[in-house]
Motif scaffolding. Sequence first.
Motif, mmCIF file in Angstrom:
data_model
loop_
_atom_site.group_PDB
_atom_site.id
_atom_site.type_symbol
_atom_site.label_atom_id
_atom_site.label_comp_id
_atom_site.label_asym_id
_atom_site.label_seq_id
_atom_site.Cartn_x
_atom_site.Cartn_y
_atom_site.Cartn_z
ATOM 1 N N TRP A 164 -5.671 24.182 16.152
ATOM 2 C CA TRP A 164 -6.623 23.099 16.587
ATOM 3 C C TRP A 164 -7.692 23.880 17.006
ATOM 4 O O TRP A 164 -8.901 23.613 16.387
ATOM 5 N N LEU A 165 -7.762 24.920 17.455
ATOM 6 C CA LEU A 165 -8.909 26.047 17.786
ATOM 7 C C LEU A 165 -9.514 26.633 16.449
ATOM 8 O O LEU A 165 -10.642 26.647 16.362
ATOM 9 N N MET A 166 -8.472 26.893 15.782
ATOM 10 C CA MET A 166 -8.982 27.615 14.329
ATOM 11 C C MET A 166 -9.864 26.523 13.485
ATOM 12 O O MET A 166 -10.883 26.843 13.139
ATOM 13 N N LEU A 167 -9.288 25.355 13.353
ATOM 14 C CA LEU A 167 -10.003 24.408 12.660
ATOM 15 C C LEU A 167 -11.227 23.776 13.385
ATOM 16 O O LEU A 167 -12.102 23.714 12.588
ATOM 17 N N THR A 168 -11.095 23.821 14.807
ATOM 18 C CA THR A 168 -12.334 23.434 15.341
ATOM 19 C C THR A 168 -13.647 24.139 15.218
ATOM 20 O O THR A 168 -14.653 24.016 15.103
ATOM 21 N N PHE A 169 -13.292 25.736 15.191
ATOM 22 C CA PHE A 169 -14.140 26.555 15.291
ATOM 23 C C PHE A 169 -14.668 26.792 13.841
ATOM 24 O O PHE A 169 -16.012 26.597 13.739
ATOM 25 N N ALA A 170 -14.171 26.432 12.948
ATOM 26 C CA ALA A 170 -14.540 26.244 11.302
ATOM 27 C C ALA A 170 -15.408 25.052 11.382
ATOM 28 O O ALA A 170 -16.204 25.339 10.552
ATOM 29 N N HIS A 185 2.564 30.999 7.382
ATOM 30 C CA HIS A 185 1.226 31.344 7.203
ATOM 31 C C HIS A 185 0.250 30.391 7.218
ATOM 32 O O HIS A 185 0.657 29.273 6.504
ATOM 33 N N ALA A 186 -0.684 30.358 8.095
ATOM 34 C CA ALA A 186 -1.775 29.246 8.050
ATOM 35 C C ALA A 186 -3.086 29.760 7.992
ATOM 36 O O ALA A 186 -3.226 30.942 8.900
ATOM 37 N N VAL A 187 -3.712 29.588 7.115
ATOM 38 C CA VAL A 187 -5.199 30.295 6.734
ATOM 39 C C VAL A 187 -6.278 29.156 6.642
ATOM 40 O O VAL A 187 -5.949 28.153 5.977
ATOM 41 N N VAL A 188 -7.244 29.112 7.422
ATOM 42 C CA VAL A 188 -8.245 28.270 7.536
ATOM 43 C C VAL A 188 -9.681 29.019 6.771
ATOM 44 O O VAL A 188 -9.907 30.213 7.203
ATOM 45 N N THR A 189 -10.107 28.335 5.853
ATOM 46 C CA THR A 189 -11.167 29.110 4.985
ATOM 47 C C THR A 189 -12.623 27.965 5.180
ATOM 48 O O THR A 189 -12.390 26.826 5.277
ATOM 49 N N TYR A 190 -13.632 28.482 5.593
ATOM 50 C CA TYR A 190 -14.698 27.998 5.825
ATOM 51 C C TYR A 190 -16.005 28.726 5.515
ATOM 52 O O TYR A 190 -15.904 29.786 5.213
ATOM 53 N N ALA A 191 -17.391 28.067 5.316
ATOM 54 C CA ALA A 191 -18.329 28.921 5.311
ATOM 55 C C ALA A 191 -19.427 28.936 6.406
ATOM 56 O O ALA A 191 -20.093 27.758 6.511
ATOM 57 N N PRO A 192 -19.397 29.657 7.379
ATOM 58 C CA PRO A 192 -20.056 30.052 8.516
ATOM 59 C C PRO A 192 -21.620 29.855 8.392
ATOM 60 O O PRO A 192 -22.059 30.496 7.322
ATOM 61 N N ARG A 193 -22.132 28.872 9.159
ATOM 62 C CA ARG A 193 -23.667 28.828 9.144
ATOM 63 C C ARG A 193 -23.955 29.047 10.773
ATOM 64 O O ARG A 193 -23.643 28.208 11.530
ATOM 65 N N VAL A 240 -13.718 33.790 21.475
ATOM 66 C CA VAL A 240 -13.309 32.457 21.656
ATOM 67 C C VAL A 240 -11.801 32.299 20.978
ATOM 68 O O VAL A 240 -11.048 31.549 21.338
ATOM 69 N N PHE A 241 -11.335 33.136 20.091
ATOM 70 C CA PHE A 241 -9.917 32.983 19.347
ATOM 71 C C PHE A 241 -8.979 33.919 20.396
ATOM 72 O O PHE A 241 -7.934 34.097 19.613
ATOM 73 N N ALA A 242 -9.001 34.089 21.587
ATOM 74 C CA ALA A 242 -8.206 34.843 22.428
ATOM 75 C C ALA A 242 -6.679 34.017 22.541
ATOM 76 O O ALA A 242 -5.835 34.586 22.382
ATOM 77 N N LEU A 243 -6.886 32.585 22.580
ATOM 78 C CA LEU A 243 -5.763 31.780 22.864
ATOM 79 C C LEU A 243 -4.851 31.901 21.418
ATOM 80 O O LEU A 243 -3.776 32.128 21.467
ATOM 81 N N CYS A 244 -5.552 32.053 19.971
ATOM 82 C CA CYS A 244 -4.801 32.094 18.955
ATOM 83 C C CYS A 244 -4.225 33.427 18.911
ATOM 84 O O CYS A 244 -3.254 33.479 18.444
ATOM 85 N N LYS A 245 -4.674 34.390 19.297
ATOM 86 C CA LYS A 245 -4.262 35.672 19.358
ATOM 87 C C LYS A 245 -3.138 35.785 20.304
ATOM 88 O O LYS A 245 -2.048 36.431 19.863
ATOM 89 N N ARG A 246 -2.987 35.384 21.428
ATOM 90 C CA ARG A 246 -2.158 35.446 22.527
ATOM 91 C C ARG A 246 -0.885 34.790 22.006
ATOM 92 O O ARG A 246 0.297 34.972 22.143
ATOM 93 N N VAL A 247 -1.192 33.621 21.669
ATOM 94 C CA VAL A 247 -0.136 32.718 21.170
ATOM 95 C C VAL A 247 0.652 33.134 19.879
ATOM 96 O O VAL A 247 1.965 33.270 19.936
ATOM 97 N N ALA A 248 -0.034 33.685 18.859
ATOM 98 C CA ALA A 248 0.554 34.334 17.818
ATOM 99 C C ALA A 248 1.585 35.654 18.343
ATOM 100 O O ALA A 248 2.750 35.807 17.848
ATOM 101 N N GLU A 249 0.945 36.543 18.868
ATOM 102 C CA GLU A 249 1.647 37.622 19.463
ATOM 103 C C GLU A 249 2.579 37.340 20.431
ATOM 104 O O GLU A 249 4.018 38.125 20.349
ATOM 105 N N ALA A 250 2.725 36.074 21.150
ATOM 106 C CA ALA A 250 3.767 36.006 21.826
ATOM 107 C C ALA A 250 4.919 35.497 21.157
ATOM 108 O O ALA A 250 5.942 35.422 21.599
ATOM 109 N N HIS A 251 4.718 34.914 19.868
ATOM 110 C CA HIS A 251 5.864 34.427 19.086
ATOM 111 C C HIS A 251 6.219 35.682 18.177
ATOM 112 O O HIS A 251 7.201 35.316 17.211
#
Length: 268
Positions: A159-165, A187-195, A228-239
């Motif tokens: 959710w955080l990955m998609l929301t930030f994008a 594997h889950a990859v979110v692709t976007y064009a940041p502005r 802002v991506f600390a949650l993503c990193k922590r959850v991934a590494e915990a798994h």
Amino acid sequence: MTTSSAGTAGASPASSGFVVSERTARLRAETALFMRDHVLSLVSHDLRGPLNAIHSWAYVLERKLDANDPNTQRAITGIRSGVDQQVKLLETIVDATRAETKSLALAYAPFPLHPLLDETVDEVRTGLARTRGVEVTIDSQLATEQLNGDRERLAAALWLMLTFAVEASAEGAMVRLTAHADTGAWHAVVTYAPRAAALNDPALPHVLEAFARKQAGEPREAKRIAWVFALCKRVAEAHGGSFEQGEATDGEAATLALRVPLSAASPR
């Protein structure tokens, strides 16, 4: 292979029409909590090196200076005492405060991956994406694959990955979630064009904290992620997995990548 999308690009991004759901509010709060603890971790890590160096040089100076000069000895003692106080503060305040997310408890259970993608994408679509006029699509090669892990935590990371994008995308842009599983991992990859303008425009509706969005646009040191991506990193590494934030240039494609082992086992 299945591909699905929802047409949200025509929506008008008006702040008055955006209502944050209870779940979104909770996820926003969790994002802020993990970001706080991530920053505290960086502070603790980055301060210890200079403090150790000051402490070591104090001993060097003590041996070089006049041992019979009381002013010199008081200065050296003051330097060492100040360093010791700073280290104690790091241990008793900074390290203790971030303990809640440092050891992340996970509720392991097997679950199918494809419904997780659909539910999370739908949540982002019907919330911020529709209001901002951003289209979110799924390109999934998942069928019946299951993952043994904490479904709620992984949903929060996605959710955080998609929301930030979405936050970083201009009206009419597309955010794409690509997902597949190999023999060992999801594997889950979110692709976007940041502005930058879209990410920081106060007139647009936002879910993430203004401070987090601003910091995400600043230069990063090698291998470090935006706070802002600390949650993503922590959850991934915990798994036993990983999270990577690709380099972002205004208007060019950027990626956020999550990799989690399919057979992650809970610690004994």
